[in-house]
Scaffold this motif. Sequence first.
Motif, mmCIF file in Angstrom:
data_model
loop_
_atom_site.group_PDB
_atom_site.id
_atom_site.type_symbol
_atom_site.label_atom_id
_atom_site.label_comp_id
_atom_site.label_asym_id
_atom_site.label_seq_id
_atom_site.Cartn_x
_atom_site.Cartn_y
_atom_site.Cartn_z
ATOM 1 N N LYS A 45 0.823 -1.187 -0.071
ATOM 2 C CA LYS A 45 0.073 0.009 -0.046
ATOM 3 C C LYS A 45 0.991 1.299 0.009
ATOM 4 O O LYS A 45 1.696 1.413 0.981
ATOM 5 C CB LYS A 45 -0.891 0.019 1.059
ATOM 6 N N ALA A 46 0.502 2.333 -0.768
ATOM 7 C CA ALA A 46 1.454 3.409 -0.925
ATOM 8 C C ALA A 46 1.173 4.250 0.184
ATOM 9 O O ALA A 46 -0.235 4.202 0.770
ATOM 10 C CB ALA A 46 1.061 4.099 -2.271
ATOM 11 N N MET A 47 1.734 5.234 0.608
ATOM 12 C CA MET A 47 1.644 6.024 1.868
ATOM 13 C C MET A 47 0.842 7.152 1.370
ATOM 14 O O MET A 47 1.117 7.821 0.317
ATOM 15 C CB MET A 47 2.903 6.638 2.390
ATOM 16 N N ARG A 48 -0.149 7.279 1.946
ATOM 17 C CA ARG A 48 -1.185 8.481 1.510
ATOM 18 C C ARG A 48 -1.252 9.582 2.696
ATOM 19 O O ARG A 48 -2.077 10.277 2.681
ATOM 20 C CB ARG A 48 -2.681 7.839 1.332
ATOM 21 N N ARG A 49 -0.267 9.632 3.439
ATOM 22 C CA ARG A 49 -0.268 10.713 4.366
ATOM 23 C C ARG A 49 0.276 11.832 3.807
ATOM 24 O O ARG A 49 0.880 11.913 2.765
ATOM 25 C CB ARG A 49 0.761 10.491 5.447
ATOM 26 N N LYS A 50 -0.286 13.130 4.122
ATOM 27 C CA LYS A 50 0.034 14.213 3.616
ATOM 28 C C LYS A 50 0.381 15.323 4.740
ATOM 29 O O LYS A 50 0.034 15.157 5.996
ATOM 30 C CB LYS A 50 -1.333 15.101 2.883
ATOM 31 N N LEU A 51 1.147 16.425 4.245
ATOM 32 C CA LEU A 51 1.549 17.366 5.301
ATOM 33 C C LEU A 51 0.316 18.503 5.272
ATOM 34 O O LEU A 51 0.175 19.140 4.268
ATOM 35 C CB LEU A 51 2.695 18.127 4.814
ATOM 36 N N VAL A 52 -0.111 18.836 6.517
ATOM 37 C CA VAL A 52 -1.384 19.645 6.485
ATOM 38 C C VAL A 52 -0.943 20.793 7.632
ATOM 39 O O VAL A 52 -0.501 20.470 8.636
ATOM 40 C CB VAL A 52 -2.493 19.087 6.569
ATOM 41 N N TRP A 53 -1.670 21.852 7.438
ATOM 42 C CA TRP A 53 -1.909 23.070 8.434
ATOM 43 C C TRP A 53 -2.882 22.599 9.305
ATOM 44 O O TRP A 53 -3.921 22.435 8.912
ATOM 45 C CB TRP A 53 -2.189 24.335 7.806
ATOM 46 N N LEU A 54 -2.582 22.489 10.636
ATOM 47 C CA LEU A 54 -3.309 22.067 11.645
ATOM 48 C C LEU A 54 -3.788 23.186 12.643
ATOM 49 O O LEU A 54 -2.952 24.055 13.087
ATOM 50 C CB LEU A 54 -2.952 20.854 12.416
ATOM 51 N N GLU A 55 -5.117 23.485 13.017
ATOM 52 C CA GLU A 55 -5.664 24.468 13.979
ATOM 53 C C GLU A 55 -6.314 23.691 14.903
ATOM 54 O O GLU A 55 -7.285 23.360 14.786
ATOM 55 C CB GLU A 55 -6.302 25.488 13.108
ATOM 56 N N ARG A 56 -5.705 23.521 16.097
ATOM 57 C CA ARG A 56 -6.662 22.876 17.119
ATOM 58 C C ARG A 56 -6.455 23.926 18.360
ATOM 59 O O ARG A 56 -5.827 24.995 18.375
ATOM 60 C CB ARG A 56 -5.896 21.422 17.647
ATOM 61 N N GLN A 57 -7.116 23.522 19.380
ATOM 62 C CA GLN A 57 -7.140 24.225 20.704
ATOM 63 C C GLN A 57 -5.947 24.986 21.150
ATOM 64 O O GLN A 57 -5.776 25.781 21.567
ATOM 65 C CB GLN A 57 -8.037 23.614 21.542
#
Length: 70
Positions: A2-14
Amino acid sequence: MKAMRRKLVWLERQNFQGWGCTECAWAFNPLGPAVGHSLEDMKTRYEIQRDTEFRSHVCAEHPRATKSPS
Ligand SMILES: [Zn+2]
């Protein structure tokens, strides 16, 4: 395989704002103050450090505490 499907994303959490992985709890923590000869240089160094750490992290080593539906 299975190919890695992870992505780098901007996260906004508490309690966190920054770059993270879509597949695990990994998040990018810049080391120390930004350094560079210019704003453009600082930005480039930041992005290189971020991308390098993202590519080298192992999702299995950063399990999420809770699964979020997506
Ligand atoms: Zn990950």
